[in-house]
Design a protein around this motif. Sequence first.
Motif: not given
Lengths: 373, 300
Positions: A208-211, A236-238, B3-9
């Motif tokens: 959710x936070x990445x989004x 979130x901070x990470x 973002x996709x790479x971050x979601x992957x991780x």
Amino acid sequence: MKRLFIALLMVLPLLASCTKKDNEITIGEYDSLTGSDATFGLSTNKGVRLAFDEINAAGGVKGKKLALITLDDQGKNEEAAAAVTRLITQNKVTAIIGGVASGRSKAAAPIAQAKGVPFVSPSSTNPDVTKAGDYVFRVCFIDPFQGSVMAKFAQENLKAKKVAILRDVKNDYSVGLADAFATDFKKRGGEIVTDVSYQAGDIDFKAQLTQIRSKNPDAIYVPGYYTEVGLIAQQARQLGIKAPLMGGDGWDSDKLSEIGKEAINGNYYSNHYTVESTDPAVTEFIKKFKAKYNETPDALAALGYDAAKILAAAMERAPDLSGKSIRDELAKTKDFPAVTGKITLNENRDAVKSAVVVQVEGQNRKYITTVSP
Amino acid sequence: MQDFVQHLINGISLGSIYALIALGYTMVYGILKMINFAHSDVYMVGAFASYYVARAFGIEAHPGVGTLAILLISSMVCCSLLGVVIERLAYRPLRNSPKLNILITAIGVSLFLEYGSQVVFGADPKVFPEVMKDFVIFSFGNVELKSFDVTVLGVSILAMIGLQFLIYKTKVGKAMRAVSSNASVASLMGVNPDKIIAFTFIVGSALAGVGSVLVGMKYPKIDPLMGMMIGMKAFVAAVLGGIGNVRGAVLGALIMGLSEEMVVAYMSSTYRDALAFSILIAILIFKPAGLLGKYSVEKV
């Protein structure tokens, strides 16, 4: 024979609890003394007990001592309903001081309403709680107000234009606040860039936070309970999100900083009162609370105290101790000098009063601003 | 793209946590053909064991390798003991009764641990001690690879390789497989099934102990019901990979973690579990024995 004996043993305590002393008024309370939001219940209970001790020391109500029966709802809706049923049918309480969580109050209040027992919720802010009927009251403000306080704060103090919302979908309180915030913030010309959700008990919020991060908001509104909010702040901070988090009174617990550590510092939430207030009613309450429990009271303790005081005052004014008389007097509560502000109960049996916004600084809460209705 | 790479991780890191728990489920199933529902609660007890050990030693605020070692060992020892006790008291007396009885006993043990712990530890959440400092290993624009994510994945894969080695290359492993295929014949060949089964529980529970410390270090909030959902997901991951298959458990767990992450990222966070589980149902329709499981016809 042996079985009969065991059966008798099990029935005995039930019989014993039915006997009632004449010089006592029993008041029931249920709350989350255990469970994931246990600090809510424990704080409220401390506030209620402090108020009862004071009232009893001053001679009680109508010359009778107040006796408190507290049951644990373990933080579950169904347990709250069971607790209220037991308080009314078995303990024959005169009135009930309800719990913190709105979801649980919604389960419990209709039962008190059906039995005609006055029910005062200290801190359930969801608007639907008092819609259960005319025996159900609360001494706190309601979510639409609390949500608009934060919307106003986000726009005026934080100068935020784009806000993301992260709500707990399983929690009536959180959903109510998020909706109220979104409506008000849009009305003020702001934009809700994304509205995502989690469920109480989750431990990973990175998706959710990445989004949220991809939408680059100016602030994030997280109207959940402190257990999850602590983890959300950390994650979130990470992820490198620098936007401030905002929340509601569900953040108000010492555990918030224990779980969130440094990550939670600098974030804001709306609350019922602040310990930094110089109002004599507040300083007096804090002094008495510290003397009894050796800790600083949070807002839930203050509301528990207020609920008990307002209920006792109504009982004192009532001609007799029937549910109907107490109810009628509760409804007449006006400008009651409480710790969390002057309380007037309106026609919806909700309290109308101002809210404060505080900033988290370790275990301290820095007072930022007061918003009046 | 970033973002996709971050979601992957994120997804892989979540999946590797499921993998650590899934390995324990799959291992006990592989040997005993029983689902040890109490496994995820053994994991919970492990987390509390390390919480109390850290407090007793006064090391909850001293992150470092020493702390990690102490907590890992104490949690593994505690979990193994608990695993053996559960096996001895709850499962062994029922070994020759119908499968359903053992299954229900396992659920009973699970509930006993969950609610018993609320009495013993208290139901309010506790803050797990800080075990290690998290740091960034590699960053690219917005995307960051953190040391915790790599550690958890690394430990899961090491555990998988270790188990694979234990089961297929050692004498004990041979005995385990023998007990698995036919306990009474194995005992005729000089294998003591009781010992082998107890050993299986020790290894499985120790893995749960490792998992509890790693999860606690990543998500520092522990409570008596913390095993419920993670256990359910790990169990499904084990089934998805083919229950009883060690590599399958890790594969299934990674798919599980990734599908949850991607559902939240590109579909709806509200229906995360519903959609993630639908993906799993879809996979199981096409591969009923799981991705790496063998579907065997029972000869009558």
